[in-house]
Enzyme design. Structure first.
Site, PDB file in Angstrom:
ATOM      1  N   GLU A 119     -33.732 -15.682 -24.790  1.00  0.00           N
ATOM      2  CA  GLU A 119     -35.057 -15.077 -24.947  1.00  0.00           C
ATOM      3  C   GLU A 119     -34.935 -13.663 -25.513  1.00  0.00           C
ATOM      4  O   GLU A 119     -34.038 -12.903 -25.150  1.00  0.00           O
ATOM      5  CB  GLU A 119     -35.825 -15.045 -23.633  1.00  0.00           C
ATOM      6  CG  GLU A 119     -35.246 -14.114 -22.591  1.00  0.00           C
ATOM      7  CD  GLU A 119     -36.217 -13.792 -21.456  1.00  0.00           C
ATOM      8  OE1 GLU A 119     -37.050 -12.878 -21.632  1.00  0.00           O
ATOM      9  OE2 GLU A 119     -36.121 -14.430 -20.400  1.00  0.00           O
ATOM     10  N   LYS A 167     -39.349 -18.162 -12.426  1.00  0.00           N
ATOM     11  CA  LYS A 167     -38.447 -17.015 -12.520  1.00  0.00           C
ATOM     12  C   LYS A 167     -38.676 -16.136 -11.291  1.00  0.00           C
ATOM     13  O   LYS A 167     -39.761 -15.567 -11.120  1.00  0.00           O
ATOM     14  CB  LYS A 167     -38.764 -16.260 -13.815  1.00  0.00           C
ATOM     15  CG  LYS A 167     -38.193 -14.875 -13.963  1.00  0.00           C
ATOM     16  CD  LYS A 167     -38.680 -14.279 -15.289  1.00  0.00           C
ATOM     17  CE  LYS A 167     -38.378 -12.803 -15.405  1.00  0.00           C
ATOM     18  NZ  LYS A 167     -38.833 -12.265 -16.714  1.00  0.00           N
TER      19      LYS A 167
END
Length: 209
Positions: free
Chosen positions: A39, A128
């Site tokens: 990412e 997350k």
């Protein structure tokens, strides 16, 4: 889609601050070590350019996308340049729904059961746990006791190679790796060495479990 990449190596590289010129070489170096999910946070310099270059360099065998996505309006632009995963610091269901509507994987940030269940209901592929360093493995153990067994938690925030084992024992499905993996100004060689340290630590603690 996300599950397939997670099975290959459940370590997500977070390249905050990377520049477009670094994107392809750093991406290739991480791929060579075994990383398949990367990412590029949206508060990096020209993040869409970097995502596009890395996606072009690595191809569809790697899951490249954006982190720190705080606005659902950004999702179409991320998808247009080749991004296929949306990672968030929070659990805004509008962003999650935008990501899923675009056919992208989505991993929102959560720290409470309320956030986590809302995120799953909106279509999140995994959760997350952020900021992990402020909560620790005991929080993960408590969360997992009330979530469906198939829920995948990825601790993010302050994660180092030596901290993986405690979270794995608590049931972590993977990790997001930030400044201990990459910081602006690091050479490709330094990033590779850090990546190898994380992969070695992951394999060591999962072989024991």
């Amino acid at each position: 889609m996300f599950e397939t990449f997670l099975q290959r190596l459940p370590l997500v590289a977070i390249l905050r601050g990377i520049t477009p010129d670094e994107a392809a070489p750093v991406g290739r170096a991480l791929a060579a070590i075994g990383f398949s999910i990367i990412e590029i946070p949206m508060n990096s310099p020209e993040p869409l350019v970097s995502i596009g270059r890395m996606s072009a360099a690595l191809g569809d065998n790697y899951l490249i996308g954006a982190g720190t996505v705080t606005n659902p309006a950004w999702v179409p632009d991320i998808a247009t340049v080749g991004g296929r995963i949306i990672v968030m610091p929070h659990a805004d269901v509008a962003v999650i729904k935008a990501a899923k509507a675009a056919g992208l994987a989505c991993v929102p940030g959560i720290s409470t059961p309320t956030e986590g269940f809302a995120a799953l209901h909106a279509g999140a592929d995994a959760l997350k746990l952020f900021p992990a360093e402020a909560m620790g493995p005991t929080t993960l153990t408590a969360l997992r006791s009330v979530f469906p067994k198939e829920t995948k938690f990825l601790p993010v925030g302050g994660i180092k190679p030596e901290s993986l084992a405690g979270y794995v024992a608590a049931g972590a499905a993977g990790f997001g790796l930030g400044s201990a993996l990459y910081r602006p100004g690091m050479s490709v060689g330094e990033v590779s060495a850090n990546a190898l340290a994380f992969v070695t630590a992951w394999r060591a603690c999962t072989e024991k479990s």
